[in-house]
Design a protein around this motif. Structure first.
Motif, PDB file in Angstrom:
ATOM      1  N   THR A  67       8.525  67.768   9.521  1.00 33.76           N
ATOM      2  CA  THR A  67       8.068  69.277   9.415  1.00 33.76           C
ATOM      3  C   THR A  67       7.525  69.647  10.659  1.00 33.76           C
ATOM      4  O   THR A  67       7.292  68.788  11.521  1.00 33.76           O
ATOM      5  CB  THR A  67       6.862  69.394   8.465  1.00 33.76           C
ATOM      6  OG1 THR A  67       5.727  68.642   8.797  1.00 33.76           O
ATOM      7  CG2 THR A  67       7.489  68.727   7.006  1.00 33.76           C
ATOM      8  N   THR A 114      10.431  61.448   0.054  1.00 34.07           N
ATOM      9  CA  THR A 114       9.557  61.670   0.922  1.00 34.07           C
ATOM     10  C   THR A 114       8.116  62.128   0.308  1.00 34.07           C
ATOM     11  O   THR A 114       8.036  63.008  -0.547  1.00 34.07           O
ATOM     12  CB  THR A 114      10.159  63.099   1.605  1.00 34.07           C
ATOM     13  OG1 THR A 114      11.225  62.846   2.441  1.00 34.07           O
ATOM     14  CG2 THR A 114       9.095  63.724   2.793  1.00 34.07           C
ATOM     15  N   PRO A 173       4.286  63.745   0.833  1.00 37.35           N
ATOM     16  CA  PRO A 173       3.624  64.687   1.514  1.00 37.35           C
ATOM     17  C   PRO A 173       2.514  64.092   2.198  1.00 37.35           C
ATOM     18  O   PRO A 173       1.609  63.026   1.811  1.00 37.35           O
ATOM     19  CB  PRO A 173       3.521  65.941   0.490  1.00 37.35           C
ATOM     20  CG  PRO A 173       3.115  65.083  -0.695  1.00 37.35           C
ATOM     21  CD  PRO A 173       4.274  63.883  -0.521  1.00 37.35           C
ATOM     22  N   PRO A 228       4.205  63.380   6.912  1.00 39.21           N
ATOM     23  CA  PRO A 228       4.780  62.719   5.524  1.00 39.21           C
ATOM     24  C   PRO A 228       5.297  61.418   6.111  1.00 39.21           C
ATOM     25  O   PRO A 228       5.527  60.799   7.143  1.00 39.21           O
ATOM     26  CB  PRO A 228       6.123  63.886   5.578  1.00 39.21           C
ATOM     27  CG  PRO A 228       5.494  64.902   5.932  1.00 39.21           C
ATOM     28  CD  PRO A 228       4.876  64.284   7.262  1.00 39.21           C
TER      29      PRO A 228
END
Length: 205
Positions: free
Chosen positions: A147, A189, A191, A195
């Motif tokens: 991210t 994945t 969080p 991650p």
């Protein structure tokens, strides 16, 4: 500062640092335990202070938990002793030079280490050697590029000397493992500030 020195100096604060990143999450522990359940012999490399070791132990017949930093192994041994985990052996060992017979383990757990190693194919070759044919590799790995927020956090960590070698996403982690012959059986994945890409599977024969 060498990578090994970095980890030797941070053994006492490692648990707090990992907690800040949101791991090990309950889901990570659940998946790792499921992977080890019923296995006779499990090897955990880069076990650190044993956050995952303590969860794996009740699911397996025997766990060999290793790290290359002596300070980490010291904390690991204390955690195992305090928890009364009689089926866990704690040893200092280098991932690239594992002192175990070929095919000795049913499951190998390499948690949050592949983004740190200088030679990923070499590391995976070493792990593959000690797995029995059809044995399972469990490789949850911090994915620093998953991210925008995790990429920013990763670059901040680099400024304070964090010895990261590469920034995975879950997709690039899976692709890297598949290039080295892993047949991926599970991928998620998980969080967190950074991650974790959870990937497990078996090497093609």
């Amino acid at each position: 500062m060498s990578a090994k020195t970095f980890w030797e100096r941070r053994a006492r604060v490692y648990d707090a640092a990992v907690a800040l990143l949101g791991h090990p999450s309950p889901r990570l522990l659940q998946l790792a335990v499921e992977s080890a359940r019923g296995a006779g012999n499990v090897l955990e490399v880069a076990a650190g202070t044993g956050l995952l070791t303590a969860a794996l132990a009740p699911a397996a017949g025997r766990v060999v938990a290793t790290d290359y930093a002596e300070a980490m192994v010291g904390v690991l041994r204390r955690r195992v002793a305090e928890a009364g985990l009689a089926n866990v052996v704690c040893e200092r060992a280098d991932l690239y030079d594992l002192p175990y017979e070929s095919g000795a383990f049913d499951v190998v757990v390499a948690a949050n280490v592949l983004h740190l190693v200088p030679d990923v194919p070499g590391a995976l070759s070493a792990l593959r050697r000690v797995l029995r044919p059809g044995g399972k590799l469990v490789a949850p790995t911090f994915c620093h590029d998953e991210t925008l927020r995790s990429a920013a956090a990763s670059r901040a960590l680099a400024l304070v000397g964090f010895p990261g070698r590469r920034r995975f996403t879950t997709s690039t982690l899976r692709a890297t493992l598949e290039r080295e012959g892993l047949v991926v059986e599970r991928r998620e994945t998980l969080p967190g500030l950074i991650p974790v890409g959870y990937v497990e599977g078996a090497f093609a024969r």
